[in-house]
Design an enzyme around this catalytic site. Structure first.
Site, PDB file in Angstrom:
ATOM      1  N   HIS A   1      33.044 124.477  37.153  1.00 26.76           N
ATOM      2  CA  HIS A   1      32.308 123.519  36.703  1.00 26.76           C
ATOM      3  C   HIS A   1      32.016 122.292  37.537  1.00 26.76           C
ATOM      4  O   HIS A   1      31.343 121.327  37.329  1.00 26.76           O
ATOM      5  CB  HIS A   1      32.423 123.042  35.403  1.00 26.76           C
TER       6      HIS A   1
ATOM      7  N   HIS B   1      30.717 129.395  30.395  1.00 30.58           N
ATOM      8  CA  HIS B   1      31.478 130.299  31.150  1.00 30.58           C
ATOM      9  C   HIS B   1      30.545 131.681  30.880  1.00 30.58           C
ATOM     10  O   HIS B   1      31.374 132.665  31.121  1.00 30.58           O
ATOM     11  CB  HIS B   1      32.820 130.595  30.263  1.00 30.58           C
TER      12      HIS B   1
END
Lengths: 330, 330
Positions: free
Chosen positions: B57, B216
């Site tokens: 991320h 995700h």
């Protein structure tokens, strides 16, 4: 074609409008002709730095307009040179009475149009032509080497010099010096898609990469099998060193630049590989920059740039800057 | 799988090493356990802010370690929670004697592990749980809403409060307040590929997008035909407004966040669409941020976040910050 857009014809206009609204504290936007100028216009007595080129390389160049860097940027359509009237309007908007320095990446269209703008402009102008891409000696869109990511470094260092009051001749000489001290080479894992074209600029297999790719997807040195990050760093730094021949005494700036579609996690990994290669070669990395600065739309890939910094260049690199994409000490 | 890596097993270690070397002025890196801590360790008398979560991320969270934001980040493997021993080591490394505030995105693994670390830690701790994703009420990896891009805003605002000396209870209350004032929703045009998996997380057709995607690659609200940027902005802002119900008097922060593989040109275009939608709804955008801050590897897509800022939150947002990924006035 999967892109966050409305209509192909409006991509530049709408993106530019968004940029202007997001950074209204830093820049003014004109849409006809298309221009990004430093908030408040020209600074009296300061050399005005103007760059530009095809869009699709964001944040280059609009993201570098602001204190300590550019006074104006002229965005062309995607991968298309801006026009002389844009450049002329930019010069008129930011002229501070100390002359205009054009910073131009070496592509035929850009060179020709900036030259025309210089002839049309009623005042002193100089040009710094960047040609840092060591991959190929001539290319699809250029006679001589292409100008790529070191243009960011030229703009930052010369921007700081102009800000402290250096005159036009000094800014021109410094820009040429930074460019000559720099070498860049890149690789592509995937192609990019120009919105108006609607399909990828080139085909590339699942186990291939393009070594020495240009920032418009132009061919590089050769198509090769996928390489590991360590091997890529070694190949790129080898090619750059053949051009700029750094010694172990040189303070080097290392820029690991993403092409737009490569995650930061991979860019830092490639930076680590590059640092290892630099260490093995006895090179001294004195400054670093990692991120997406000179991109090719959504291309996956990266470039490595090395610049040999002298003391003055290092000081000017460290000087305050406040733009949308580079900001420190301000 | 096309990635700038050496070996799948070394991705996190090497990327983290590169991050540490590129930002040695800002952070210290530990590789066992994996930690990013603010240079010089804990600041005496200051509440220590620690976040963490799966990698992939970036720049979240390591890119937010530094003055005015986080004291430490605990990176897990890609899309995998970090472990309690990482969190415990982070707390011991940066404890300034004023307590630890964990900032945790709402995913089952993260919540459980930060809870264990809190029990193991010998000192006062509090937790701010972010759950700003308005797309779905529960998900593959979370009970309740997922924590996504507003976590950046929580970390910035609470980081500034800790820096000025707010105590643990005040920081906890402020973090909860920022989270409650925030809503986010995202879309994906493409999937991403976890290095250890080697193939895309999900399949998606050439004319499809995922509305409300998780960071995700978890499913969102629905799979839909490709939408225009204006339609995407309208759908996301509509969903966010149903959650945080802003009035025309609220000062809003608008974050247009890229998922990793989307070029800046498209993010500014989407920002322009979002500003148009905000204008039509009579919403007042007082602060803006556009870029890649909470990403999903190389996923193409974006999210929009709105936060209702009160006067204190706006002041703390504007306060100096110096981290790898957010820097101003410093």
């Amino acid at each position: 074609m999967k892109k966050l857009i409305n209509n192909v014809d409006d991509v530049l206009t709408e993106s530019l409008a968004g940029f202007g609204r997001a950074h209204a504290d830093l820049v003014d936007i004109s849409t006809d002709p298309k221009l990004v100028t430093r908030k408040g216009g020209g600074k009296k007595g300061k050399v005005a730095l103007i760059s530009g080129g095809g869009s699709g390389h964001e944040p280059m160049h609009a993201g570098f307009v602001g204190m300590g860097m550019l006074d104006a940027a002229c965005p062309g359509e995607v991968f298309t040179s801006p026009t002389p009237d844009q450049m002329l309007a930019a010069a008129e908007a930011v002229d501070g009475g100390a002359g205009i320095l054009w910073i131009v990446k070496n592509y035929a269209g850009d060179v020709m149009n900036f030259e025309m703008a210089g002839e049309m402009y009623d005042g002193p102008t100089e040009t710094v032509l960047t040609n840092d891409d060591v991959a190929v000696e001539s290319s699809l869109h250029s006679q001589g080497r292409r100008g790529v990511a070191a243009t960011v470094i030229v703009e930052k260092i010369v921007g700081a010099a102009a800000e402290r009051g250096d005159d036009l001749a000094a800014c021109k000489a410094l820009g040429d010096r930074v460019n000559a001290a720099s070498g860049t080479m890149g690789i592509a894992l995937t192609s990019c898609t120009v919105p108006a074209a609607g399909s990828p600029t080139f085909e590339i297999g699942e186990s291939e990469m393009e070594l020495g790719v240009g920032i418009h997807g132009e061919p590089g040195r050769k198509r090769v099998d996928l390489m590991k990050a360590d091997e890529i760093a070694e190949a790129l730094i080898q090619a750059i060193c053949e051009s700029i021949a750094p010694s172990g005494d040189d303070d080097l700036l290392l820029l690991v630049n993403g092409m737009g579609g490569t995650p930061l996690m991979e860019l830092y990994l490639l930076y680590n590989s590059a640092m290892n290669v630099a260490g093995e070669r006895g090179l001294k990395i004195a400054r670093s920059l990692v991120g997406n600065y000179c991109t090719s739309l959504e291309m996956a890939g990266a470039s490595i740039t090395l610049t040999k910094l002298d003391t003055e260049m290092a000081e000017l690199w460290d000087a305050p800057v406040h733009t949308a994409a580079l900001r420190w000490k301000a």
